[in-house]
Enzyme design. Structure first.
Site, PDB file in Angstrom:
ATOM      1  N   ASP A  84      -4.708  -7.791   6.014  1.00 27.83           N
ATOM      2  CA  ASP A  84      -3.342  -7.436   5.582  1.00 27.83           C
ATOM      3  C   ASP A  84      -2.423  -8.644   5.735  1.00 27.83           C
ATOM      4  O   ASP A  84      -1.672  -9.000   4.829  1.00 27.83           O
ATOM      5  CB  ASP A  84      -2.761  -6.332   6.478  1.00 27.83           C
ATOM      6  CG  ASP A  84      -3.043  -4.929   5.966  1.00 27.83           C
ATOM      7  OD1 ASP A  84      -3.771  -4.799   4.973  1.00 27.83           O
ATOM      8  OD2 ASP A  84      -2.540  -3.963   6.575  1.00 27.83           O
ATOM      9  N   HIS A 116       0.843  -1.201   0.000  1.00 25.50           N
ATOM     10  CA  HIS A 116       0.000   0.000   0.000  1.00 25.50           C
ATOM     11  C   HIS A 116       0.879   1.253   0.000  1.00 25.50           C
ATOM     12  O   HIS A 116       0.769   2.098   0.891  1.00 25.50           O
ATOM     13  CB  HIS A 116      -0.924   0.010   1.224  1.00 25.50           C
ATOM     14  CG  HIS A 116      -2.060  -0.949   1.126  1.00 25.50           C
ATOM     15  ND1 HIS A 116      -2.831  -1.313   2.208  1.00 25.50           N
ATOM     16  CD2 HIS A 116      -2.557  -1.619   0.066  1.00 25.50           C
ATOM     17  CE1 HIS A 116      -3.764  -2.173   1.819  1.00 25.50           C
ATOM     18  NE2 HIS A 116      -3.614  -2.372   0.524  1.00 25.50           N
ATOM     19  N   ILE A 150      -5.853   6.288   9.035  1.00 24.92           N
ATOM     20  CA  ILE A 150      -5.035   7.484   9.231  1.00 24.92           C
ATOM     21  C   ILE A 150      -5.896   8.753   9.184  1.00 24.92           C
ATOM     22  O   ILE A 150      -5.676   9.684   9.957  1.00 24.92           O
ATOM     23  CB  ILE A 150      -3.903   7.515   8.185  1.00 24.92           C
ATOM     24  CG1 ILE A 150      -2.947   6.353   8.462  1.00 24.92           C
ATOM     25  CG2 ILE A 150      -3.153   8.841   8.204  1.00 24.92           C
ATOM     26  CD1 ILE A 150      -1.918   6.089   7.381  1.00 24.92           C
ATOM     27  N   THR A 151      -6.908   8.764   8.318  1.00 22.58           N
ATOM     28  CA  THR A 151      -7.729   9.990   8.253  1.00 22.58           C
ATOM     29  C   THR A 151      -8.544  10.180   9.537  1.00 22.58           C
ATOM     30  O   THR A 151      -8.748  11.314   9.978  1.00 22.58           O
ATOM     31  CB  THR A 151      -8.685   9.989   7.038  1.00 22.58           C
ATOM     32  OG1 THR A 151      -9.298   8.724   6.965  1.00 22.58           O
ATOM     33  CG2 THR A 151      -7.978  10.304   5.748  1.00 22.58           C
TER      34      THR A 151
HETATM   35  P1  FAD Z   1       1.178   5.037  15.913  1.00 27.83           P
HETATM   36  O1  FAD Z   1       1.199   5.111  14.440  1.00 27.83           O
HETATM   37  O2  FAD Z   1       1.401   3.699  16.555  1.00 27.83           O
HETATM   38  O3  FAD Z   1       2.308   6.034  16.467  1.00 27.83           O
HETATM   39  C1  FAD Z   1       2.712   6.030  17.820  1.00 27.83           C
HETATM   40  C2  FAD Z   1       4.188   6.398  17.903  1.00 27.83           C
HETATM   41  O4  FAD Z   1       4.538   6.574  19.282  1.00 27.83           O
HETATM   42  C3  FAD Z   1       5.125   5.308  17.364  1.00 27.83           C
HETATM   43  O5  FAD Z   1       6.061   5.878  16.484  1.00 27.83           O
HETATM   44  C4  FAD Z   1       5.803   4.762  18.622  1.00 27.83           C
HETATM   45  O6  FAD Z   1       7.109   4.271  18.370  1.00 27.83           O
HETATM   46  C5  FAD Z   1       5.823   5.994  19.512  1.00 27.83           C
HETATM   47  N1  FAD Z   1       5.934   5.677  20.930  1.00 27.83           N
HETATM   48  C6  FAD Z   1       5.315   4.667  21.608  1.00 27.83           C
HETATM   49  N2  FAD Z   1       5.667   4.684  22.896  1.00 27.83           N
HETATM   50  C7  FAD Z   1       6.526   5.708  23.056  1.00 27.83           C
HETATM   51  C8  FAD Z   1       7.252   6.218  24.175  1.00 27.83           C
HETATM   52  N3  FAD Z   1       7.141   5.666  25.394  1.00 27.83           N
HETATM   53  N4  FAD Z   1       8.066   7.277  23.988  1.00 27.83           N
HETATM   54  C9  FAD Z   1       8.187   7.848  22.746  1.00 27.83           C
HETATM   55  N5  FAD Z   1       7.518   7.394  21.654  1.00 27.83           N
HETATM   56  C10 FAD Z   1       6.701   6.356  21.808  1.00 27.83           C
HETATM   57  N6  FAD Z   1      -4.488   3.124   8.213  1.00 27.83           N
HETATM   58  C11 FAD Z   1      -4.720   3.503   6.932  1.00 27.83           C
HETATM   59  O7  FAD Z   1      -5.252   4.602   6.714  1.00 27.83           O
HETATM   60  N7  FAD Z   1      -4.369   2.702   5.862  1.00 27.83           N
HETATM   61  C12 FAD Z   1      -3.759   1.503   6.054  1.00 27.83           C
HETATM   62  O8  FAD Z   1      -3.437   0.788   5.080  1.00 27.83           O
HETATM   63  C13 FAD Z   1      -3.503   1.076   7.379  1.00 27.83           C
HETATM   64  N8  FAD Z   1      -2.883  -0.102   7.617  1.00 27.83           N
HETATM   65  C14 FAD Z   1      -2.637  -0.485   8.895  1.00 27.83           C
HETATM   66  C15 FAD Z   1      -2.008  -1.695   9.122  1.00 27.83           C
HETATM   67  C16 FAD Z   1      -1.732  -2.118  10.402  1.00 27.83           C
HETATM   68  C17 FAD Z   1      -1.064  -3.446  10.636  1.00 27.83           C
HETATM   69  C18 FAD Z   1      -2.107  -1.314  11.511  1.00 27.83           C
HETATM   70  C19 FAD Z   1      -1.838  -1.757  12.918  1.00 27.83           C
HETATM   71  C20 FAD Z   1      -2.757  -0.089  11.302  1.00 27.83           C
HETATM   72  C21 FAD Z   1      -3.028   0.334   9.996  1.00 27.83           C
HETATM   73  N9  FAD Z   1      -3.663   1.548   9.751  1.00 27.83           N
HETATM   74  C22 FAD Z   1      -3.892   1.939   8.460  1.00 27.83           C
HETATM   75  C23 FAD Z   1      -4.112   2.434  10.868  1.00 27.83           C
HETATM   76  C24 FAD Z   1      -3.073   3.551  11.177  1.00 27.83           C
HETATM   77  O9  FAD Z   1      -1.792   2.988  11.195  1.00 27.83           O
HETATM   78  C25 FAD Z   1      -3.437   4.197  12.537  1.00 27.83           C
HETATM   79  O10 FAD Z   1      -4.696   4.838  12.412  1.00 27.83           O
HETATM   80  C26 FAD Z   1      -2.420   5.232  12.991  1.00 27.83           C
HETATM   81  O11 FAD Z   1      -1.089   4.799  12.804  1.00 27.83           O
HETATM   82  C27 FAD Z   1      -2.592   5.571  14.479  1.00 27.83           C
HETATM   83  O12 FAD Z   1      -1.718   6.637  14.743  1.00 27.83           O
HETATM   84  P2  FAD Z   1      -1.032   6.910  16.167  1.00 27.83           P
HETATM   85  O13 FAD Z   1      -0.102   8.046  15.934  1.00 27.83           O
HETATM   86  O14 FAD Z   1      -2.077   7.013  17.212  1.00 27.83           O
HETATM   87  O15 FAD Z   1      -0.187   5.581  16.521  1.00 27.83           O
END
Ligand code: FAD
Length: 440
Positions: free
Chosen positions: A175, A71, A356-357
């Protein structure tokens, strides 16, 4: 009454001075939530400075370590995040584990506001016997492995078996199934599992009985998905599709009304040999509908079990409230309950669902609420040291953060290594090697 009047006046002065000075804000986590929150703050406040702390050496969270490699268009959000990181009012500090290297309280002392956007790094357990057997993995770890997450690089799943069972049918489960079915040379272009080259779907039309009538009631994206499945399960395929399926060497199927009961060991007890599923049926109507066991079980032989029943956030630090049942930081529109100046966004705010959105929308709300509080004088007054104070603390603890330009060097190295192999990039997996490349 008089006192409240005085407080009000002081509050006004605080508000005035806070608006004049540079608000120092930090975000914990550099996934979509962290970057979209930072983007909103920088766009809507002309002086705000935002520091993004990240535990990995590299940014972008699940965009890099979750989104499947086939993707690539989803990963384009990285371009937007890069523009945010390159703002002269934003800085990325990787290699910093908040809660271990620096506490949330220390961040709160150094900044006017702290936003927790650290995602959901744990997973729900199946909680059935046999779950500990070699050959049983969480989808989270398996996804981390195929996406080059350093902590999962040694996972080494044995893919030589004939059958893999994925427990769960969410997006992550699909996936995982698609990646398992896909020959590596196709990973850059495939779109739909149903047309996946070399595979045929096994769908039982009986599972889809009566669905046609109920489809009308469901929201549009789910409706499209259900129509696709219904067509694949019940319609006679065209001649070319029949031929394609007949020559397929791999198969995948969706099983409904099954609940995992036990992972079955091989005769020597040393690894997984199958999974026992309880057969269920629906009872009750409307909201009260529940799947209940019929008493029948089904044993499915397999060499790999991947449990894909949800991600889960962890508490970051004892000073931050956490709801273990919901797996989120208790909050109202991103304001952490009972902790002024502390906010949250993304999966740790609303639970590990949504794309992501969805994460973008909720991060913008958190950013907006924070700026409202800033304007209303609800954040601490007076200058705050920001990164200068945190850098000193980290240095005294032997922690050396990496910057966004360090990431750009690693990025260039990955792209150059990938070119040799005809791939967009070859991910660096070993943090020690990454640090060496950065001259540390
Ligand atoms: P995350 O992306 O998990 O970011 C959190 C960040 O915090 C990470 O970089 C982590 O390392 C950091 N972190 C954690 N703990 C600490 C700490 N103690 N100190 C400092 N940093 C820390 N969405 C789509 O739109 N299209 C897709 O194709 C898609 N595919 C996906 C596939 C999978 C397997 C998964 C699990 C999700 C997918 N998603 C997809 C959903 C999307 O990834 C999430 O909606 C989004 O990433 C959530 O964002 P976030 O920032 O909350 O979490």
């Amino acid at each position: 009454m008089g006192n409240r009047g005085l407080c009000g006046e002081r509050g006004f002065r605080q508000q005035f001075s806070t608006q004049e000075q540079t608000p120092q804000i930090c975000v914990v986590g550099s996934g979509p939530a962290g970057f979209y929150t930072a983007q909103h703050l920088l766009k809507h406040h002309s002086r705000a400075h935002v520091d993004i702390y990240e535990k990995q050496l590299v940014p972008f969270g699940l965009v890099r370590f979750g989104v499947a490699p086939d993707h690539p268009e989803v990963k384009n959000v990285i371009n937007t995040f890069t523009r945010t990181a390159q703002s002269d009012r934003c800085a990325f500090h990787g290699n910093v584990v908040v809660g271990r290297d620096v506490t949330v309280q220390e961040l709160r002392d150094a900044y006017h506001a702290v936003v927790l956007s650290y995602g959901a790094e744990d997973n729900q357990a199946l909680e059935i016997p046999g779950e500990e057997l070699p050959g049983v993995f969480s989808a989270r770890a398996f996804v981390g492995w195929y996406n080059g997450l350093p902590e999962n690089r040694a996972l080494a799943p044995d893919l030589s078996c004939d059958t893999a069972v994925v427990v769960g049918q969410g997006n992550v489960a699909l996936d995982v199934a698609r990646i398992l079915l896909t020959p590596p040379e196709h990973l850059e272009e495939l779109r739909e599992m149903i047309q996946l080259p070399g595979t045929r779907p096994i769908l039982d039309p009986a599972d889809f009985l009566g669905l046609q009538d109920r489809i009308k009631e469901v929201p549009r994206p789910r409706k499209r998905l259900m129509e696709l499945l219904l067509r694949a399960a019940t319609e006679e395929p065209e001649v070319a599709e029949v031929a394609r399926r007949a020559s397929a060497s791999r198969a995948w199927g969706l099983r409904f009304f099954r609940s995992p009961q036990q992972v079955l060991p091989s005769p020597d007890g040393r690894r997984v040999a199958g999974i026992r599923l309880a057969v269920t049926r629906l009872e009750g109507v409307g909201e009260a509908t529940r799947a209940v066991p019929t008493g029948d079980v089904e044993d499915l032989p397999c060499g790999l079990v991947l449990s894909s029943i949800g991600y889960k956030s962890r508490p970051i630090d004892p000073s931050v409230p956490f709801d273990p049942k919901l797996g989120v930081i208790p909050n109202v529109e991103g304001r952490v309950v009972d902790v002024p100046g502390l906010y949250c966004s993304g999966w740790v705010k609303r639970g590990p669902t949504g794309v992501i959105t969805t994460t973008m929308t909720d991060s913008f709300v958190t950013g907006q609420i924070l700026l409202q509080d800033l304007k209303a004088g609800l954040l601490p007054s007076g200058p705050r040291p920001g990164y200068a104070a945190v850098k000193a603390l980290l240095g005294s603890r032997g922690v050396w953060p990496v910057s966004f330009s360090d990431w750009e060097k690693l990025d260039a190295e990955e792209v150059s290594q990938g070119q040799g192999a005809g791939k967009p990039r070859e991910k660096l997996l070993d943090p020690q090697e990454m640090l060496r490349l950065l001259g540390r």
